[in-house]
Design a protein around this motif. Structure first.
Motif, PDB file in Angstrom:
ATOM      1  N   ALA A   1      -4.196   4.718   2.496  1.00 42.50           N
ATOM      2  CA  ALA A   1      -4.627   3.332   2.718  1.00 42.50           C
ATOM      3  C   ALA A   1      -3.531   2.528   3.427  1.00 42.50           C
ATOM      4  N   TRP A   2      -2.283   2.741   3.022  1.00 48.03           N
ATOM      5  CA  TRP A   2      -1.175   2.011   3.655  1.00 48.03           C
ATOM      6  C   TRP A   2      -0.993   2.441   5.106  1.00 48.03           C
ATOM      7  N   LEU A   3      -1.132   3.756   5.367  1.00 48.03           N
ATOM      8  CA  LEU A   3      -1.032   4.236   6.748  1.00 48.03           C
ATOM      9  C   LEU A   3      -2.137   3.616   7.590  1.00 48.03           C
ATOM     10  N   ALA A   4      -3.340   3.567   7.024  1.00 46.46           N
ATOM     11  CA  ALA A   4      -4.476   2.987   7.748  1.00 46.46           C
ATOM     12  C   ALA A   4      -4.223   1.513   8.043  1.00 46.46           C
TER      13      ALA A   4
ATOM     14  N   GLY B   1      -1.466   0.327   8.985  1.00 48.93           N
ATOM     15  CA  GLY B   1      -0.423   0.206  10.007  1.00 48.93           C
ATOM     16  C   GLY B   1       0.999   0.271   9.479  1.00 48.93           C
ATOM     17  N   HIS B   2       1.166   0.663   8.212  1.00 51.74           N
ATOM     18  CA  HIS B   2       2.508   0.742   7.634  1.00 51.74           C
ATOM     19  C   HIS B   2       3.114   2.123   7.842  1.00 51.74           C
ATOM     20  N   LYS B   3       4.455   2.168   7.748  1.00 57.88           N
ATOM     21  CA  LYS B   3       5.128   3.460   7.625  1.00 57.88           C
ATOM     22  C   LYS B   3       5.211   3.762   6.138  1.00 57.88           C
ATOM     23  N   VAL B   4       5.115   5.071   5.818  1.00 60.33           N
ATOM     24  CA  VAL B   4       5.022   5.471   4.422  1.00 60.33           C
ATOM     25  C   VAL B   4       5.875   6.713   4.183  1.00 60.33           C
ATOM     26  N   ALA B   5       6.526   6.777   3.027  1.00 62.72           N
ATOM     27  CA  ALA B   5       7.242   7.997   2.637  1.00 62.72           C
ATOM     28  C   ALA B   5       6.767   8.421   1.254  1.00 62.72           C
ATOM     29  N   LEU B   6       6.927   9.720   1.000  1.00 59.03           N
ATOM     30  CA  LEU B   6       6.442  10.281  -0.243  1.00 59.03           C
ATOM     31  C   LEU B   6       7.607  10.949  -0.959  1.00 59.03           C
ATOM     32  N   ALA B   7       7.745  10.707  -2.267  1.00 57.16           N
ATOM     33  CA  ALA B   7       8.763  11.391  -3.069  1.00 57.16           C
ATOM     34  C   ALA B   7       8.044  12.230  -4.114  1.00 57.16           C
ATOM     35  N   THR B   8       8.487  13.489  -4.286  1.00 59.15           N
ATOM     36  CA  THR B   8       7.828  14.404  -5.207  1.00 59.15           C
ATOM     37  C   THR B   8       8.860  15.099  -6.079  1.00 59.15           C
ATOM     38  N   VAL B   9       8.644  15.140  -7.382  1.00 55.37           N
ATOM     39  CA  VAL B   9       9.530  15.892  -8.283  1.00 55.37           C
ATOM     40  C   VAL B   9       9.277  17.379  -8.038  1.00 55.37           C
ATOM     41  N   ILE B  10      10.314  18.142  -7.626  1.00 56.62           N
ATOM     42  CA  ILE B  10      10.095  19.561  -7.342  1.00 56.62           C
ATOM     43  C   ILE B  10      10.721  20.480  -8.391  1.00 56.62           C
TER      44      ILE B  10
END
Lengths: 111, 225
Positions: free
Chosen positions: A16-19, A21-30
Motif C-alpha cells: 500500500a505504501w509503495l502504491a 509513491g513511498h520508498k519502503v524497506a523491510l526488516a525480517t528476523v532471520i
C-alpha cells in the motif's frame, strides 16, 4: 475482519505504501538465540518518512533498525544486523531479555 | 526484496497457497518456491518441506552461500458450529489471532451477516458443511450449539480429520452424554479423548467474551506446546 493485524498485514502495508509513491524497506528476523522477543520470520516494514508497522523485537531495537533501513533505501544490497544483550544502564541498543537476534534489512525495489 | 516478489507473496496469500521465499543473504537474490510444484534445486527440497511442515522459517547453508527460507503458510482455520452469542466474540478475537474463520449454522436467523460481519457463513447442515470445508491439520473445530443434531454430525467429521484442536461447549454432564452417543456411533476412547470438553481453559470465564478467551487460550496451547 479488516481491523485485525497479524504479521501478514506487514506485506500488505508495504504494498500500500509503495502504491502511494513511498520508498519502503523491510526488516525480517532471520535467526534467534536464547530468549528472543519475536520468532524467526517476524517482519517490520519502514516507510521513507519513518512511519513503520510490525516488529522484530519487543520495541528494544526497532529505533535502530528504522535508522539503518532509511540509510539503505537508496542502495541495492541487503544488510544484516546483529543485536545482543544490552546494558540496561547504558544508552546502547540491544535486547533486554538476554537473547541475540539477526535481522535482514532490505529495500523493496521496482515499481 | 523485489516488488514482484512482494506481489507474488500477497497473491499466494489470497489464493491460500503455501509459498517459501528463499533469500541469499550475501546479495539478496530471491527465489519463490511453491511446495505444491516441482522444486528444481534439489538441495532445497528437504529444507523447504521442513519449514512448511514446522511452519518455522530458518536459515540454511546452500552450495552458494547462506539462504534464509521464510515460509508463508495459508492462515490457520477455525470452524465454529453454531452462530450463537459466544461465536460472535470468538470469531472476532480469532481474526486477531490470524485465523480464517468460518461459522456453520443452518438456522438463518443465527447465521446472519449482521451478527457476523465479514465472517464466512455456511448455512447448510453441519455434516455437509464440514465436508465442504475439509478440515486439515491447520484447522480447529469448536462446536457451540449444545444441540446434538447439529454438534454431533460436525464432531463425527472432525474426529475423522487431523484437526489440531476439537472443542465442544457444554457442561460435564452434557459432555458425558455426548461421549456416550459418539461411542455408540463407533468411535473409540482414544479418538474421543481428542475432544476438549468442557471446552476451554478453566479461568472461571462467565461472559461470552471471557469464554472466547478461554477457548482461544486452550487452542493456542494445543498449537504451540
Amino acid at each position: 475482519m479488516s481491523e485485525t493485524f497479524t504479521d501478514d498485514q506487514v506485506l500488505e502495508q508495504a504494498a500500500a505504501w509503495l502504491a502511494g509513491g513511498h520508498k519502503v524497506a523491510l526488516a525480517t528476523v532471520i535467526e534467534t538465540w536464547g530468549s528472543a522477543p519475536r520468532p524467526v520470520g517476524s517482519q517490520l516494514v519502514i516507510r521513507d518518512d519513518t512511519a513503520f508497522t510490525g516488529s522484530v523485537s519487543g520495541g528494544c531495537i526497532e529505533g535502530d533498525v528504522i535508522t539503518r533501513a532509511l540509510d539503505l533505501m537508496e542502495r541495492d544490497a541487503p544488510e544484516i544486523l546483529e543485536y545482543g544483550v544490552s546494558d540496561a544502564m547504558a544508552w546502547e541498543v540491544g535486547l533486554a531479555c538476554g537473547g541475540r537476534i539477526r535481522v535482514l534489512v532490505e529495500p523493496v525495489k521496482g515499481v | 526484496m523485489q516488488r514482484q516478489t512482494l506481489d507474488a507473496l500477497l497473491r499466494a496469500r489470497d489464493e491460500k497457497r503455501a509459498v517459501v521465499l528463499a533469500t541469499r543473504l550475501r546479495d539478496g537474490i530471491e527465489k519463490l518456491i511453491y511446495p505444491s510444484e516441482n522444486i528444481e534445486e534439489t538441495w532445497l527440497i528437504e529444507p523447504v518441506s521442513q519449514v512448511v511442515k514446522s511452519d518455522k522459517s530458518r536459515t540454511v547453508e546452500g552450495p552458494d552461500g547462506e539462504w534464509f527460507l521464510n515460509v508463508f503458510n495459508p492462515p490457520l482455520r477455525l470452524i465454529l458450529v453454531g452462530a450463537v452469542h459466544i461465536a460472535q466474540p470468538l470469531a472476532r478475537m480469532a481474526g486477531d489471532l490470524g485465523y480464517d474463520v468460518a461459522v456453520i449454522d443452518p438456522r438463518e436467523a443465527f447465521a446472519s451477516e449482521e451478527r457476523f460481519p465479514g465472517v464466512r457463513l455456511v448455512r447448510s447442515w453441519p455434516d455437509e458443511a464440514m465436508a465442504e470445508l475439509a478440515p486439515d491439520a491447520r484447522t480447529a473445530v469448536v462446536t457451540l450449539t449444545h444441540d446434538p443434531k447439529l454438534d454431533d454430525p460436525a464432531l463425527q467429521v472432525a474426529l475423522k480429520a487431523p484437526c489440531f484442536y476439537i472443542g465442544s461447549l457444554g457442561s460435564k454432564k452434557t459432555h458425558a452424554a455426548r461421549l456416550e452417543r459418539l461411542t455408540a456411533a463407533g468411535f473409540d476412547e482414544a479418538t474421543l479423548a481428542r475432544i476438549h470438553g468442557p471446552v476451554g481453559l478453566a479461568i472461571g470465564a462467565r461472559s461470552p467474551a471471557e469464554i472466547a478467551v478461554s477457548i482461544l487460550a486452550e487452542m493456542t496451547a494445543r498449537l504451540r506446546t
